[in-house]
Design a protein around this motif. Structure first.
Motif, PDB file in Angstrom:
ATOM      1  N   GLU A 293       0.833  -1.210   0.000  1.00  0.00           N
ATOM      2  CA  GLU A 293       0.000   0.000   0.000  1.00  0.00           C
ATOM      3  C   GLU A 293       0.863   1.254   0.000  1.00  0.00           C
ATOM      4  O   GLU A 293       0.461   2.301  -0.520  1.00  0.00           O
ATOM      5  CB  GLU A 293      -0.939   0.004   1.222  1.00  0.00           C
ATOM      6  CG  GLU A 293      -0.282   0.239   2.569  1.00  0.00           C
ATOM      7  CD  GLU A 293       0.193  -1.042   3.243  1.00  0.00           C
ATOM      8  OE1 GLU A 293       0.493  -0.990   4.459  1.00  0.00           O
ATOM      9  OE2 GLU A 293       0.252  -2.083   2.552  1.00  0.00           O
ATOM     10  N   HIS A 296       1.606   1.876  -3.577  1.00  0.00           N
ATOM     11  CA  HIS A 296       0.386   2.387  -4.215  1.00  0.00           C
ATOM     12  C   HIS A 296       0.211   3.877  -3.890  1.00  0.00           C
ATOM     13  O   HIS A 296      -0.147   4.679  -4.765  1.00  0.00           O
ATOM     14  CB  HIS A 296      -0.838   1.598  -3.746  1.00  0.00           C
ATOM     15  CG  HIS A 296      -0.779   0.135  -4.067  1.00  0.00           C
ATOM     16  ND1 HIS A 296      -1.659  -0.786  -3.544  1.00  0.00           N
ATOM     17  CD2 HIS A 296       0.076  -0.574  -4.859  1.00  0.00           C
ATOM     18  CE1 HIS A 296      -1.363  -1.983  -3.999  1.00  0.00           C
ATOM     19  NE2 HIS A 296      -0.308  -1.883  -4.793  1.00  0.00           N
ATOM     20  N   GLU A 297       0.474   4.232  -2.627  1.00  0.00           N
ATOM     21  CA  GLU A 297       0.398   5.645  -2.221  1.00  0.00           C
ATOM     22  C   GLU A 297       1.417   6.486  -2.988  1.00  0.00           C
ATOM     23  O   GLU A 297       1.129   7.617  -3.390  1.00  0.00           O
ATOM     24  CB  GLU A 297       0.666   5.773  -0.716  1.00  0.00           C
ATOM     25  CG  GLU A 297      -0.444   5.229   0.176  1.00  0.00           C
ATOM     26  CD  GLU A 297      -0.027   5.212   1.643  1.00  0.00           C
ATOM     27  OE1 GLU A 297       0.968   5.902   1.990  1.00  0.00           O
ATOM     28  OE2 GLU A 297      -0.670   4.499   2.435  1.00  0.00           O
ATOM     29  N   SER A 300       0.189   7.230  -6.476  1.00  0.00           N
ATOM     30  CA  SER A 300      -0.833   8.281  -6.439  1.00  0.00           C
ATOM     31  C   SER A 300      -0.212   9.651  -6.198  1.00  0.00           C
ATOM     32  O   SER A 300      -0.592  10.643  -6.841  1.00  0.00           O
ATOM     33  CB  SER A 300      -1.848   7.979  -5.337  1.00  0.00           C
ATOM     34  OG  SER A 300      -2.524   6.773  -5.589  1.00  0.00           O
ATOM     35  N   LYS A 303       1.588  10.770  -9.366  1.00  0.00           N
ATOM     36  CA  LYS A 303       0.601  11.167 -10.378  1.00  0.00           C
ATOM     37  C   LYS A 303       0.102  12.582 -10.115  1.00  0.00           C
ATOM     38  O   LYS A 303       0.023  13.420 -11.031  1.00  0.00           O
ATOM     39  CB  LYS A 303      -0.565  10.180 -10.358  1.00  0.00           C
ATOM     40  CG  LYS A 303      -1.688  10.493 -11.327  1.00  0.00           C
ATOM     41  CD  LYS A 303      -2.801   9.456 -11.170  1.00  0.00           C
ATOM     42  CE  LYS A 303      -4.003   9.807 -12.011  1.00  0.00           C
ATOM     43  NZ  LYS A 303      -5.122   8.849 -11.791  1.00  0.00           N
ATOM     44  N   LYS A 304      -0.183  12.863  -8.852  1.00  0.00           N
ATOM     45  CA  LYS A 304      -0.646  14.188  -8.463  1.00  0.00           C
ATOM     46  C   LYS A 304       0.452  15.234  -8.647  1.00  0.00           C
ATOM     47  O   LYS A 304       0.216  16.320  -9.190  1.00  0.00           O
ATOM     48  CB  LYS A 304      -1.097  14.157  -7.001  1.00  0.00           C
ATOM     49  CG  LYS A 304      -1.533  15.503  -6.431  1.00  0.00           C
ATOM     50  CD  LYS A 304      -1.888  15.370  -4.949  1.00  0.00           C
ATOM     51  CE  LYS A 304      -2.205  16.724  -4.343  1.00  0.00           C
ATOM     52  NZ  LYS A 304      -2.475  16.607  -2.873  1.00  0.00           N
ATOM     53  N   LYS A 310      -3.392  10.366 -16.280  1.00  0.00           N
ATOM     54  CA  LYS A 310      -3.031   8.950 -16.180  1.00  0.00           C
ATOM     55  C   LYS A 310      -1.509   8.863 -16.074  1.00  0.00           C
ATOM     56  O   LYS A 310      -0.796   9.557 -16.800  1.00  0.00           O
ATOM     57  CB  LYS A 310      -3.506   8.171 -17.412  1.00  0.00           C
ATOM     58  CG  LYS A 310      -5.010   8.081 -17.556  1.00  0.00           C
ATOM     59  CD  LYS A 310      -5.387   7.258 -18.776  1.00  0.00           C
ATOM     60  CE  LYS A 310      -6.912   7.135 -18.915  1.00  0.00           C
ATOM     61  NZ  LYS A 310      -7.268   6.328 -20.119  1.00  0.00           N
ATOM     62  N   GLN A 510      -3.861   0.082  -8.743  1.00  0.00           N
ATOM     63  CA  GLN A 510      -4.847   0.467  -9.747  1.00  0.00           C
ATOM     64  C   GLN A 510      -4.610   1.858 -10.342  1.00  0.00           C
ATOM     65  O   GLN A 510      -5.222   2.210 -11.349  1.00  0.00           O
ATOM     66  CB  GLN A 510      -6.246   0.428  -9.123  1.00  0.00           C
ATOM     67  CG  GLN A 510      -6.649  -0.941  -8.622  1.00  0.00           C
ATOM     68  CD  GLN A 510      -6.670  -1.986  -9.723  1.00  0.00           C
ATOM     69  OE1 GLN A 510      -7.203  -1.743 -10.808  1.00  0.00           O
ATOM     70  NE2 GLN A 510      -6.087  -3.149  -9.455  1.00  0.00           N
ATOM     71  N   ASN A 511      -3.739   2.646  -9.730  1.00  0.00           N
ATOM     72  CA  ASN A 511      -3.587   4.035 -10.170  1.00  0.00           C
ATOM     73  C   ASN A 511      -2.589   4.226 -11.307  1.00  0.00           C
ATOM     74  O   ASN A 511      -2.337   5.349 -11.720  1.00  0.00           O
ATOM     75  CB  ASN A 511      -3.173   4.910  -8.987  1.00  0.00           C
ATOM     76  CG  ASN A 511      -4.324   5.116  -8.017  1.00  0.00           C
ATOM     77  OD1 ASN A 511      -5.454   5.342  -8.423  1.00  0.00           O
ATOM     78  ND2 ASN A 511      -4.041   4.987  -6.729  1.00  0.00           N
ATOM     79  N   GLU A 606       4.884  14.450   0.818  1.00  0.00           N
ATOM     80  CA  GLU A 606       3.511  14.958   0.657  1.00  0.00           C
ATOM     81  C   GLU A 606       3.357  16.315   1.337  1.00  0.00           C
ATOM     82  O   GLU A 606       2.690  17.212   0.815  1.00  0.00           O
ATOM     83  CB  GLU A 606       2.524  13.951   1.239  1.00  0.00           C
ATOM     84  CG  GLU A 606       1.083  14.273   0.896  1.00  0.00           C
ATOM     85  CD  GLU A 606       0.145  13.115   1.179  1.00  0.00           C
ATOM     86  OE1 GLU A 606      -0.967  13.121   0.633  1.00  0.00           O
ATOM     87  OE2 GLU A 606       0.517  12.216   1.954  1.00  0.00           O
TER      88      GLU A 606
END
Length: 612
Positions: A293, A296-297, A300, A303-304, A310, A510-511, A606
């Protein structure tokens, strides 16, 4: 770090030079091994004579402690000479893989290396026949054998997986054949495969090579990244049948040797040599899977940060901040690395400076040159480093990484006898990654702006992604395909591609948009031809991170313990060597702490992204 001049024209629009057009001081000095190719030929003759001498010891080493000592000394002499002959020939061939004579010499050196191993192959079975009691008696009665104490006891440990003298001779001879798949892969990917040129966002056409590909993936030009990604992987896709057959041959060869030595699996056979518990491999995969996870974070967050609708795999390598320095001259890179490695002490720095000034390093790419980067060498000579330096910060990190290997080798060779001069890859990667982490810490401390802090924080998180998560993905893939082979299956390229995509989906979540062409990536990984090698990058990072933390916390005490570790070579098993520095890889704690370290860095990244 002083800021370097930015060139208006990207260095990668320039043609790849021929080797003779590069200045000599940027080329390694192989003359330190052999002054001329004729001297190399003379060494071959000398080695062949030593191999003949070894024949006289067959069946005789049990006669007396003196005979055993003479035989072991001769085996060491044969080993040193065959190593030097092999290293020289292969590094010479890596200068330009297009040259037929150099390739022929490399094959000749490999054949002779195997012949040397065959000549010495009777030693282990005969020592085992002597038994533990007699070996201990010999060590007590012959002072010269004391140096071989750990070596002899390790042979006794291998009893269940050592065959008779004739069988060992056959297996040693099969070594040359076993190297065939890797040699074919190397020739195909380094010399024969040609990649089409690619265009950037301005429409300019740029030559593509394996070396340039890694640099293009970090480019801010998304058009260039995507085009390079598609061009390279589609080219590998054209060779999918050949590369699948080549890799299957390598896997089957590994299985043959594992079964011949009565191991339950190829993984067990690979880890047995260094006495690495199977649990270390399985725990790595388990612990990383338990923390996916975090990856995965990270996807994300990236991407941001890149402001993408995408995100694709070709976006994952670009930094979320502007690179503070571009087109870093190699001389500047040397200064940066030296400054970063100060926590390791004056003696360590002196060895690094010697490497920089004495032509240990082959710096720049040239036509036909072997791709990637490595450190290699032999006992009785300084180590060598091959680079394909492109002036990027990542190349500075590669320099720090490979010099970690080089200084490890230099320390060990100056401290240990030949019999313990090598390194298990399990600990070798620790030495290189410690340097990378120290470099990142030094650059982070110097960062004065938010953008610079973001940049170097991203470098650290990206290193964990590529060195821990990505290499563990590789390790999981490798374990699966070897298990297929053990079940009697011969995976097709479709099987390899499908498994590769499934693992990428699991690891990245999934991202991310996984382009179908990514499925061919397995076919370009050279380390797969060294079975169960890649997991050690991940374990090595975990150990290295914990060592750096100890050096930062304890200072000179931890530094001295680490230098002693670098001097230890193969005088003990890797797990034990790391325990002496305060790192226990068996309990899995270093990997867990690395996962938490990654999570902490994500939070800081972040916070920076959300701050004004």
């Amino acid at each position: 770090m002083t800021e370097t001049t930015k060139n208006n024209k990207n260095a990668h629009t320039k043609p790849i030079p021929e080797r003779e057009n590069l200045p000599e001081h940027y080329k390694w000095r192989l003359e330190d091994l052999f002054e001329t190719i004729e001297d190399w030929g003379k060494a071959i003759s000398e080695l062949e004579n030593l191999i003949k001498q070894m024949e006289s010891y067959k069946g005789k080493i049990k006669e007396s402690p003196k005979k055993l000592l003479e035989c072991l000394n001769l085996a060491d002499e044969i080993g040193q000479k065959s190593d030097r002959i092999l290293v020289y020939a292969h590094m010479k061939s890596h200068e330009d893989t297009r040259k037929a004579e150099a390739q022929s010499n490399a094959y000749k050196a490999t054949a002779l290396f195997v012949q040397a191993q065959k000549a010495c192959s009777f030693i282990t079975p005969e020592i085992l026949q002597m038994g533990e009691e007699k070996i201990n008696q010999y060590i007590k009665s012959e002072k010269g054998l004391a140096i071989y104490d750990f070596f002899l006891k390790d042979i006794l440990r291998r009893r269940a997986h050592t065959l008779g003298a004739s069988e060992e001779y056959l297996l040693a001879g099969a070594g040359e054949i076993a190297q065939g798949p890797e040699n074919i892969f190397s020739s195909l990917t380094n010399a024969d495969i040609e990649f089409p040129p690619v265009t950037d966002s301005s429409g300019e056409t740029i030559p593509l090579s394996e070396e340039r590909f890694s640099t293009f993936l970090t480019s801010k030009d998304r058009t260039l990244r995507k085009n390079a990604f598609c061009a390279l992987f589609s080219t590998y896709g054209k060779y999918k049948n050949t590369l699948s057959a080549t890799y299957n041959s390598a896997i089957r060869g590994t299985l043959f040797f594992a079964r011949a030595r009565k191991f339950n699996s190829t993984l067990e056979a690979s880890l047995f040599n260094d006495a690495i518990p199977l649990s270390v491999y399985h725990q790595l995969i388990s612990h990383v899977n338990d923390h996916l996870e975090y990856l995965h974070e990270y996807v994300s967050l990236k991407k941001k940060a890149l402001n993408l609708e995408k995100i694709h795999m070709y976006d994952m390598y670009v930094n979320i901040a502007e690179e503070p320095y571009e087109d870093i001259p190699f001389e500047e890179a040397q200064k940066i690395v030296l400054e970063a490695l100060r926590p390791l002490g004056k003696e360590y720095l002196r060895l690094v400076e010697e490497g920089f000034s004495s032509r240990w390093i082959d710096v720049y790419e040239n036509k036909g040159k072997r791709g990637g980067a490595y450190c290699w060498g032999c006992y009785g000579a300084h180590p060598y480093v091959l680079l394909n330096y492109n002036g990027k910060l990542k190349d500075v990190f590669t320099l720090a990484h490979e010099m970690g290997h080089a200084i490890h080798q230099a320390y060990t060779n100056s401290t240990q006898p030949y019999v313990y001069s090598g390194h298990s890859i399990f600990v070798a990667e620790v030495a290189s990654i410690v340097n990378e982490i120290l470099l990142n810490l030094a650059l982070t401390q110097k960062a004065s702006t938010k953008e610079e802090k973001k940049y170097f924080l991203h470098v650290m998180t990206e290193q964990i992604r590529t060195t821990v998560f990505r290499q563990t993905l590789f390790a999981e893939f490798e374990l699966a395909v070897h298990q297929m082979s053990q079940r009697g299956e011969i995976p097709s390229h479709e099987t390899f591609c499908s498994l590769w995509m499934d693992l990428n989906k699991k690891y990245y979540g999934q991202n991310i948009e996984l382009d179908p062409i990514l499925s061919f990536e397995w076919s370009r990984i050279p380390h797969f031809y060294s079975p169960f090698y890649v997991y050690q990058y991940a374990t090595g990072f975990a150990a290295a991170l914990n060592i750096v933390n100890l050096i930062v916390a304890e200072g000179e005490k931890a530094q001295k313990a680490y230098i002693q570790f670098l001097k230890s070579g193969k005088s003990d098993y890797p797990i034990n060597l790391l325990k002496k520095v305060g790192i226990d890889m068996v309990n899995g704690k270093p990997v867990k702490e690395t996962m938490e370290f990654f999570s902490e860095k994500l939070k800081k990244l972040e916070e920076l992204l959300n701050s004004k």
